[in-house]
Design a protein around this motif. Structure first.
Motif, PDB file in Angstrom:
ATOM      1  N   PHE A 222    -104.311  -1.532 -30.937  1.00 33.41           N
ATOM      2  CA  PHE A 222    -103.908  -0.032 -30.855  1.00 33.41           C
ATOM      3  C   PHE A 222    -102.443  -0.061 -30.996  1.00 33.41           C
ATOM      4  CE2 PHE A 222    -108.056   0.131 -29.039  1.00 33.41           C
ATOM      5  CZ  PHE A 222    -108.754   1.135 -29.912  1.00 33.41           C
ATOM      6  N   CYS A 223    -101.757   0.460 -31.770  1.00 35.12           N
ATOM      7  CA  CYS A 223    -100.111   0.436 -31.833  1.00 35.12           C
ATOM      8  C   CYS A 223     -99.710   1.882 -31.662  1.00 35.12           C
ATOM      9  CB  CYS A 223     -99.648  -0.408 -32.782  1.00 35.12           C
ATOM     10  SG  CYS A 223     -98.059  -0.820 -32.941  1.00 35.12           S
ATOM     11  N   ALA A 224     -98.772   2.108 -30.941  1.00 33.82           N
ATOM     12  CA  ALA A 224     -97.915   3.311 -31.046  1.00 33.82           C
ATOM     13  C   ALA A 224     -96.516   3.072 -30.821  1.00 33.82           C
ATOM     14  CB  ALA A 224     -98.520   4.453 -30.199  1.00 33.82           C
ATOM     15  N   GLU A 225     -95.672   4.236 -31.107  1.00 36.02           N
ATOM     16  CA  GLU A 225     -94.336   4.066 -30.981  1.00 36.02           C
ATOM     17  C   GLU A 225     -94.113   3.808 -29.311  1.00 36.02           C
ATOM     18  OE1 GLU A 225     -95.479   6.303 -32.704  1.00 36.02           O
ATOM     19  OE2 GLU A 225     -94.255   6.390 -34.682  1.00 36.02           O
ATOM     20  N   ASP A 226     -94.995   4.619 -28.481  1.00 31.95           N
ATOM     21  CA  ASP A 226     -94.798   4.601 -27.111  1.00 31.95           C
ATOM     22  C   ASP A 226     -96.029   3.795 -26.480  1.00 31.95           C
ATOM     23  OD1 ASP A 226     -93.824   5.955 -24.471  1.00 31.95           O
ATOM     24  OD2 ASP A 226     -95.586   6.242 -24.545  1.00 31.95           O
ATOM     25  N   GLU A 227     -95.525   2.876 -25.500  1.00 33.86           N
ATOM     26  CA  GLU A 227     -96.722   1.912 -24.854  1.00 33.86           C
ATOM     27  C   GLU A 227     -97.624   2.801 -24.109  1.00 33.86           C
ATOM     28  OE1 GLU A 227     -97.144  -1.567 -21.773  1.00 33.86           O
ATOM     29  OE2 GLU A 227     -95.013  -0.682 -22.035  1.00 33.86           O
ATOM     30  N   ALA A 228     -97.197   3.727 -23.382  1.00 35.94           N
ATOM     31  CA  ALA A 228     -98.262   4.671 -22.784  1.00 35.94           C
ATOM     32  C   ALA A 228     -99.124   5.298 -23.831  1.00 35.94           C
ATOM     33  CB  ALA A 228     -97.431   5.631 -21.863  1.00 35.94           C
ATOM     34  N   GLU A 229     -98.719   5.907 -24.746  1.00 38.62           N
ATOM     35  CA  GLU A 229     -99.353   6.258 -25.974  1.00 38.62           C
ATOM     36  C   GLU A 229    -100.438   5.611 -26.547  1.00 38.62           C
ATOM     37  OE1 GLU A 229    -100.962   9.191 -28.647  1.00 38.62           O
ATOM     38  OE2 GLU A 229     -99.848   9.520 -26.808  1.00 38.62           O
ATOM     39  N   THR A 282     -96.449  -1.148 -27.985  1.00 38.18           N
ATOM     40  CA  THR A 282     -95.467  -0.792 -29.032  1.00 38.18           C
ATOM     41  C   THR A 282     -95.727  -1.914 -30.119  1.00 38.18           C
ATOM     42  OG1 THR A 282     -93.863  -2.070 -27.939  1.00 38.18           O
ATOM     43  CG2 THR A 282     -94.203   0.390 -27.298  1.00 38.18           C
ATOM     44  N   PRO A 283     -94.931  -1.516 -31.062  1.00 43.36           N
ATOM     45  CA  PRO A 283     -95.039  -2.570 -32.425  1.00 43.36           C
ATOM     46  C   PRO A 283     -94.559  -3.931 -31.721  1.00 43.36           C
ATOM     47  CG  PRO A 283     -94.041  -0.524 -33.250  1.00 43.36           C
ATOM     48  CD  PRO A 283     -94.248  -0.339 -31.577  1.00 43.36           C
ATOM     49  N   SER A 284     -93.574  -4.009 -31.148  1.00 40.52           N
ATOM     50  CA  SER A 284     -93.104  -5.366 -30.740  1.00 40.52           C
ATOM     51  C   SER A 284     -94.079  -6.099 -29.792  1.00 40.52           C
ATOM     52  CB  SER A 284     -91.835  -5.400 -30.079  1.00 40.52           C
ATOM     53  OG  SER A 284     -91.754  -4.516 -28.845  1.00 40.52           O
ATOM     54  N   GLN A 285     -94.708  -5.405 -28.734  1.00 40.55           N
ATOM     55  CA  GLN A 285     -95.752  -5.789 -27.887  1.00 40.55           C
ATOM     56  C   GLN A 285     -96.908  -6.334 -28.820  1.00 40.55           C
ATOM     57  OE1 GLN A 285     -95.995  -2.205 -25.600  1.00 40.55           O
ATOM     58  NE2 GLN A 285     -94.677  -3.331 -23.641  1.00 40.55           N
ATOM     59  N   VAL A 286     -97.383  -5.531 -29.878  1.00 36.65           N
ATOM     60  CA  VAL A 286     -98.749  -5.782 -30.607  1.00 36.65           C
ATOM     61  C   VAL A 286     -98.304  -7.167 -31.454  1.00 36.65           C
ATOM     62  CG1 VAL A 286    -100.005  -5.010 -32.452  1.00 36.65           C
ATOM     63  CG2 VAL A 286     -99.541  -3.236 -30.598  1.00 36.65           C
ATOM     64  N   ALA A 287     -97.147  -6.979 -32.011  1.00 39.51           N
ATOM     65  CA  ALA A 287     -96.839  -8.369 -32.987  1.00 39.51           C
ATOM     66  C   ALA A 287     -96.846  -9.672 -31.915  1.00 39.51           C
ATOM     67  CB  ALA A 287     -95.281  -8.231 -33.467  1.00 39.51           C
ATOM     68  N   PHE A 309    -109.802   8.749 -31.176  1.00 44.57           N
ATOM     69  CA  PHE A 309    -110.477  10.128 -30.889  1.00 44.57           C
ATOM     70  C   PHE A 309    -109.736  10.925 -32.363  1.00 44.57           C
ATOM     71  CE2 PHE A 309    -111.283  14.471 -30.167  1.00 44.57           C
ATOM     72  CZ  PHE A 309    -112.654  14.377 -29.826  1.00 44.57           C
ATOM     73  N   ASP A 310    -108.409  10.783 -32.515  1.00 42.56           N
ATOM     74  CA  ASP A 310    -107.726  11.433 -33.413  1.00 42.56           C
ATOM     75  C   ASP A 310    -107.596  10.320 -34.534  1.00 42.56           C
ATOM     76  OD1 ASP A 310    -105.741  12.417 -35.197  1.00 42.56           O
ATOM     77  OD2 ASP A 310    -104.233  12.557 -33.860  1.00 42.56           O
ATOM     78  N   PRO A 311    -108.169  10.550 -35.812  1.00 40.67           N
ATOM     79  CA  PRO A 311    -108.030   9.567 -37.084  1.00 40.67           C
ATOM     80  C   PRO A 311    -106.744   9.179 -37.298  1.00 40.67           C
ATOM     81  CG  PRO A 311    -109.585  11.446 -37.204  1.00 40.67           C
ATOM     82  CD  PRO A 311    -109.058  11.906 -36.280  1.00 40.67           C
ATOM     83  N   GLU A 312    -105.749  10.347 -37.413  1.00 35.41           N
ATOM     84  CA  GLU A 312    -104.557  10.044 -37.596  1.00 35.41           C
ATOM     85  C   GLU A 312    -104.049   8.972 -36.678  1.00 35.41           C
ATOM     86  OE1 GLU A 312    -100.934   9.216 -39.292  1.00 35.41           O
ATOM     87  OE2 GLU A 312    -102.613  10.267 -40.339  1.00 35.41           O
ATOM     88  N   ALA A 313    -104.106   8.977 -35.499  1.00 37.24           N
ATOM     89  CA  ALA A 313    -103.596   7.757 -34.559  1.00 37.24           C
ATOM     90  C   ALA A 313    -104.078   6.480 -34.981  1.00 37.24           C
ATOM     91  CB  ALA A 313    -104.186   8.352 -33.154  1.00 37.24           C
ATOM     92  N   ARG A 314    -105.395   6.297 -35.630  1.00 33.95           N
ATOM     93  CA  ARG A 314    -105.631   4.953 -36.033  1.00 33.95           C
ATOM     94  C   ARG A 314    -105.090   4.606 -37.268  1.00 33.95           C
ATOM     95  NH1 ARG A 314    -110.477   1.605 -36.980  1.00 33.95           N
ATOM     96  NH2 ARG A 314    -109.427  -0.436 -36.957  1.00 33.95           N
ATOM     97  N   ALA A 315    -104.753   5.636 -38.122  1.00 33.07           N
ATOM     98  CA  ALA A 315    -104.202   5.212 -39.383  1.00 33.07           C
ATOM     99  C   ALA A 315    -102.753   4.875 -39.202  1.00 33.07           C
ATOM    100  CB  ALA A 315    -104.139   6.496 -40.311  1.00 33.07           C
TER     101      ALA A 315
END
Length: 326
Positions: A222-229, A282-287, A309-315
């Motif tokens: 799970f990758c997002a711009e914000d770690e909490a997200e 975040t991207p750097s943490q996931v990488a 749950f939000d399909p766009e979050a997975r994309a």
């Protein structure tokens, strides 16, 4: 460079049905292709209200029409549920429709209780004992070596890339013996990962399809711009794992802030155990997490699992992950 692929279970979200699940999976496959992912796999599950990928080859046909070049396939087909001939026809048909793009990942676990066995008209425990012979027969139906008394049409001569799936030493042994690429389900069963890969590489016997060992390992990502997200959107998958392990599977639930803090100790320990094959942040943490996992396993490919749950979050997670690992 380690290739990135995507595994999707066609999750059915709370308040929705299979139609919405199919559309979300199709949109995700397009996003994975645009992000440069190598493969998009769908897994066979039956009689589960939260998973709509039971007719796997039908789902793959739709995904193939919605995409252009990404490889598509099963992660996997549970062969004891079928006959080798049926699967040869189905995936031979997919190859005829989408030449050079079809993967066939095979699993042995029937994953079915007595009611489903009756519905499938199968003694799945007995059928699973013939799994090695059925895999060899299925490959022969594609290649003609050895020649089979009946030819599958479509099927015979199809360019289908067969994979062995596993979460134990059994699949590793069989993949090595048959000279097949091997995909390990470390995202939900990490215990035997290192031992299975060591056995597979040690005992591997080259084949025409696979001249040297080739490993794909699954991670929950799970990758997002914000770690909490990232941690928030991951809670829907965490709920699904807990519900499944406690005998209460259902539709995919909305994310819950602080979900892990609400759990009893055994459930927390179960999720912490699965975290050894996960990358959330975040991207750097996931990488960084993916790089460490690849260094540990020597995996040639990583396949990303993890429903939101939000399909766009997975994309978005897939796009950010692909960018982060280059």
């Amino acid at each position: 460079m380690t290739r990135l692929s995507v595994l999707d279970l066609v999750p059915v979200r709370e308040g929705q049905g299979p139609a919405e699940a199919m559309q979300a999976t199709t949109d995700l496959a397009r996003a994975a292709e645009e992000a440069g992912c190598h493969r998009f796999w769908v897994a066979e599950h039956h009689a589960m209200p939260g998973i709509a990928g039971g007719a796997t080859s039908v789902v793959l046909a739709h995904i193939g029409n919605a995409t252009n070049a990404i490889r598509i396939g099963s992660g996997g087909i549970m062969l004891p549920n079928h006959t080798p001939f049926q699967i040869a026809e189905q995936f031979g048909t997919l190859d005829a429709l989408f030449p050079g793009r079809i993967d066939l990942g095979l699993g042995r676990a029937p994953g079915a209780g007595p009611e489903l066995q009756r519905a499938l008209r199968k003694d799945l425990r007995a059928a699973s004992e013939y799994f090695p012979q059925d895999v060899a027969e299925l490959r022969a139906l594609f290649t003609g070596e050895p020649e089979m008394p009946v030819k599958a049409t479509p099927g015979y001569g199809a360019d289908v890339e067969i994979w062995m799936l596993g979460s134990s030493l059994f699949g590793a042994q069989l993949a090595a013996r048959l000279g097949l690429p091997y995909a390990f389900a470390s995202h939900f069963a990490p215990d035997h990962l290192d031992a299975a890969l060591e056995l597979y590489r040690r005992d591997f016997q080259p084949s025409a399809q696979c001249p040297e060992p080739h490993v794909m390992a699954a991670m929950t990502i799970f990758c997002a711009e914000d770690e909490a997200e990232a941690h928030l959107i991951a809670t829907s998958q965490a709920q699904a794992f807990v519900n499944l392990r406690t005998g209460n599977p259902g539709k995919l639930q909305p994310p819950v802030e602080g979900y892990r803090d609400t759990l009893p100790a055994p459930a927390k320990a179960m999720l912490a155990h699965l975290d050894q094959a996960s990358a959330i942040g975040t991207p750097s943490q996931v990488a960084s997490a993916i790089a460490a996992f690849v260094q540990r396993t020597g995996a040639d490919e990583i396949v990303a699992s993890g429903a939101t749950f939000d399909p766009e979050a997975r994309a978005r997670s897939v796009r950010l992950t692909a960018e982060a690992i280059g």
